[in-house]
Design an enzyme around this catalytic site. Structure first.
Site, PDB file in Angstrom:
ATOM      1  CE  LYS A  22      -1.781   1.523   4.068  1.00 31.56           C
ATOM      2  NZ  LYS A  22      -1.535   2.944   4.344  1.00 31.56           N
ATOM      3  CG  ASN A  23       2.387   2.777   3.596  1.00 30.36           C
ATOM      4  OD1 ASN A  23       1.201   3.080   3.417  1.00 30.36           O
ATOM      5  ND2 ASN A  23       2.896   2.587   4.807  1.00 30.36           N
ATOM      6  CB  CYS A 116      -4.474  10.506  11.991  1.00 25.35           C
ATOM      7  SG  CYS A 116      -3.170   9.817  12.959  1.00 25.35           S
ATOM      8  CG  ASP A 304       2.610   1.347   9.725  1.00 26.41           C
ATOM      9  OD1 ASP A 304       2.194   2.201  10.528  1.00 26.41           O
ATOM     10  OD2 ASP A 304       2.839   1.607   8.524  1.00 26.41           O
ATOM     11  NE  ARG A 396      -7.228   4.452   5.452  1.00 29.98           N
ATOM     12  CZ  ARG A 396      -6.536   5.389   6.074  1.00 29.98           C
ATOM     13  NH1 ARG A 396      -6.878   5.795   7.263  1.00 29.98           N
ATOM     14  NH2 ARG A 396      -5.479   5.939   5.501  1.00 29.98           N
TER      15      ARG A 396
HETATM   16  C1  UD1 Z   1       4.379   6.779   6.797  1.00 30.18           C
HETATM   17  C2  UD1 Z   1       3.465   5.599   6.514  1.00 30.18           C
HETATM   18  C3  UD1 Z   1       2.796   5.127   7.806  1.00 30.18           C
HETATM   19  C4  UD1 Z   1       3.829   4.853   8.879  1.00 30.18           C
HETATM   20  C5  UD1 Z   1       4.783   6.046   9.047  1.00 30.18           C
HETATM   21  C6  UD1 Z   1       5.935   5.768   9.974  1.00 30.18           C
HETATM   22  C7  UD1 Z   1       2.726   6.010   4.242  1.00 30.18           C
HETATM   23  C8  UD1 Z   1       1.627   6.360   3.334  1.00 30.18           C
HETATM   24  N1  UD1 Z   1       2.470   6.015   5.551  1.00 30.18           N
HETATM   25  O1  UD1 Z   1       3.560   7.825   7.284  1.00 30.18           O
HETATM   26  O2  UD1 Z   1       2.073   3.931   7.512  1.00 30.18           O
HETATM   27  O3  UD1 Z   1       3.178   4.638  10.127  1.00 30.18           O
HETATM   28  O4  UD1 Z   1       5.358   6.393   7.758  1.00 30.18           O
HETATM   29  O5  UD1 Z   1       6.665   4.670   9.515  1.00 30.18           O
HETATM   30  O6  UD1 Z   1       3.809   5.669   3.816  1.00 30.18           O
HETATM   31  N2  UD1 Z   1       6.859  14.205  11.385  1.00 30.18           N
HETATM   32  C9  UD1 Z   1       7.036  15.533  11.731  1.00 30.18           C
HETATM   33  N3  UD1 Z   1       6.844  16.476  10.763  1.00 30.18           N
HETATM   34  C10 UD1 Z   1       6.501  16.150   9.482  1.00 30.18           C
HETATM   35  C11 UD1 Z   1       6.327  14.792   9.138  1.00 30.18           C
HETATM   36  C12 UD1 Z   1       6.521  13.845  10.127  1.00 30.18           C
HETATM   37  O7  UD1 Z   1       7.351  15.861  12.888  1.00 30.18           O
HETATM   38  O8  UD1 Z   1       6.361  17.053   8.651  1.00 30.18           O
HETATM   39  C13 UD1 Z   1       7.057  13.152  12.424  1.00 30.18           C
HETATM   40  C14 UD1 Z   1       5.780  12.360  12.726  1.00 30.18           C
HETATM   41  O9  UD1 Z   1       4.990  13.006  13.702  1.00 30.18           O
HETATM   42  C15 UD1 Z   1       6.342  11.047  13.210  1.00 30.18           C
HETATM   43  C16 UD1 Z   1       7.622  10.884  12.390  1.00 30.18           C
HETATM   44  O10 UD1 Z   1       7.924  12.172  11.876  1.00 30.18           O
HETATM   45  O11 UD1 Z   1       6.697  11.126  14.567  1.00 30.18           O
HETATM   46  C17 UD1 Z   1       7.506   9.906  11.239  1.00 30.18           C
HETATM   47  O12 UD1 Z   1       6.379  10.241  10.438  1.00 30.18           O
HETATM   48  P1  UD1 Z   1       6.374   9.999   8.867  1.00 30.18           P
HETATM   49  O13 UD1 Z   1       7.518   9.102   8.540  1.00 30.18           O
HETATM   50  O14 UD1 Z   1       6.325  11.319   8.181  1.00 30.18           O
HETATM   51  O15 UD1 Z   1       5.004   9.257   8.619  1.00 30.18           O
HETATM   52  P2  UD1 Z   1       4.130   9.313   7.305  1.00 30.18           P
HETATM   53  O16 UD1 Z   1       4.980   9.550   6.124  1.00 30.18           O
HETATM   54  O17 UD1 Z   1       2.964  10.200   7.542  1.00 30.18           O
END
Ligand code: UD1
Length: 419
Positions: A22-23, A116, A304, A396
């Site tokens: 999915k991701n 979320c 996850d 999902r």
């Molecule tokens: C992706 C995955 C999700 C998984 C997550 C962590 C997809 C579609 N989703 O989510 O399934 O749980 O990686 O492995 O690939 N953060 C910030 N600022 C930002 C962005 C992130 O502080 O702008 C922090 C988040 O709060 C979190 C950490 O960075 O603590 C990792 O998040 P991130 O890797 O960005 O998750 P997603 O890409 O949303």
């Protein structure tokens, strides 16, 4: 609305095929916006999040066709640069269109995804990264409005190794003027695949799978074709479900190399595991040993899979700690597992699992995707019937989860809620 009815206590055994990730699809599909033409994604799972991404690309003017496992995306007729709130609020990964749109069209309006189910999930790193590449960012009426004539390569250091921010910056930098160095980049296999896909489109990217990426922008990219990698989270979920029932399974079309941390944890808990280039076989002959985990960015133990591991450890006589360093509030499953009789103590960003006590089936509510997977695993090991209600979350991210579990001998049925 639908629910699952699960009769616990059966030993799972057999062979199932793992679907495409999915991701990975959620990153690859937006990348197609970078090059006009017809792109082909193979091994695409039929999931609600994939359908939402298709809906979003169609709202931007793309033509998409999903036949079997093949998704064709025609990006020649983009007619809108706005990702509407209605779609982005359903799926946070919609934010991935921001980088490609601003890089290719110089403009994008993307709704802010908001929080979320398990707490705040900021996008500051996506936005500062694009600003450092020269985009002007404004937030108006809940939308991020990004504009730029041409992005310029630069040096960017991510405060935390974010998957989404790495993806957005990587896609934007591929069409920027000059060189971008991205430090503390995510190393997740889905990001590596995104980078490889961009390379097959003509991008210059070095360092994939390491924390430092070097991207030399090009003026245009061309359409390409890719086979989506296996879903490591789906694979981990099935391995854990089978181990929890002291069963035996072979996963085909699976990639053990992407699952090192999970396989090590399973072995430490007492599972026997053998792997080939495209399969994983697990056998569990005893109750598991308590084994603590702490989530971390790849190659660490995935957040996850944290909820599923918690359900598994309920079988292990003794106590162990489960810590989520990525999402400190990702514990939606705890109160629901407690309704089944689980002995769990939440302590900040961790939970102490006192395992080895029987679970007894009852009605539990599915609150988010991976929490739902944990409830299903708990239902498989509980005595009697477990009802998991509001299961739309599971669709999902898991393709036909009940069909695959049934193939392993589980008694799980999808029924209309209210029955
Ligand atoms: C992706 C995955 C999700 C998984 C997550 C962590 C997809 C579609 N989703 O989510 O399934 O749980 O990686 O492995 O690939 N953060 C910030 N600022 C930002 C962005 C992130 O502080 O702008 C922090 C988040 O709060 C979190 C950490 O960075 O603590 C990792 O998040 P991130 O890797 O960005 O998750 P997603 O890409 O949303």
């Amino acid at each position: 609305m639908e629910k699952f009815l699960i009769a616990g206590g059966r030993r799972l055994q057999g062979q199932i095929r793992i679907s495409g990730a999915k991701n990975a699809v959620l990153a690859l599909a937006p990348a197609t916006l970078l090059a006009p033409g017809i792109h082909r994604l193979g091994n695409v799972p039929r999931l609600r999040d994939v359908m939402t991404m298709i809906e979003l690309l169609e709202a931007l003017g793309c033509t998409c066709r999903l036949e079997g496992r093949e998704l064709l995306i025609d990006t020649r007729s983009i007619s809108s640069l706005r990702a509407p709130q209605e779609i982005v609020s359903r799926m946070r990964a919609s934010f991935y269109v921001l980088g490609p749109l601003v890089a290719r069209y110089g403009y994008a309006e993307v709704s802010l995804p908001g929080g979320c189910a398990w707490g705040p999930r900021p996008v500051d790193l996506h936005l500062t990264g694009l600003q450092q590449l020269g985009a002007t960012i404004e937030v108006r009426d809940g939308y991020v409005i990004a504009s730029a004539t041409r992005l310029r390569g630069t040096r960017i250091e991510l405060r935390v190794s974010s998957v989404g921010a790495t993806g957005n910056i990587l896609m934007a930098a591929a069409l920027a003027d000059g060189e971008t160095i991205l430090h503390n980049a995510a190393m997740e296999p889905e990001i590596v695949q995104l980078g490889e896909y961009l390379r097959s489109m003509g991008a210059h990217i070095e360092g994939l799978g390491t924390p430092t990426l070097r991207i030399v922008g090009v003026s245009e990219l061309r359409p390409a074709s890719v086979e989506v990698i296996p879903d490591r989270i789906e694979a981990a979920t099935f391995l854990i479900a089978v181990a929890a029932t002291e069963g035996e399974v072979t996963l085909t079309d699976a990639c053990a190399d992407h699952l090192t941390a999970v396989l090590e944890a399973l072995e430490a808990a007492g599972c026997s595991i053998t792997t080939t280039a495209s399969s994983i076989t697990l056998r569990m002959e005893t109750l598991p040993r308590p084994h603590p985990i702490s989530t971390a960015p790849y190659p660490g133990f995935p957040t996850d899979v944290q909820a599923q591991w918690t359900a598994f450890m309920l079988r292990a006589p003794g106590t162990c700690r489960i810590t989520d360093t990525i999402y400190p509030d990702r514990f939606q499953h705890i109160p629901e597992l407690q309704r089944l009789g689980a002995r769990l103590e939440r302590q900040g960003n961790s939970v102490l699992v006192h395992g080895g006590y029987p679970l007894v089936g009852t009605r539990v509510v599915s609150r988010d995707l991976r929490a739902s997977a944990a409830l299903i695993i708990a239902g498989l090991i509980a005595e009697g019937w477990t009802e998991v209600i509001d299961i739309h979350h599971i669709d999902r991210g898991y393709e036909a989860i009940e069909t695959k579990l049934q193939a392993l001998g589980a008694a799980i049925h999808r029924v209309v809620q209210g029955d």
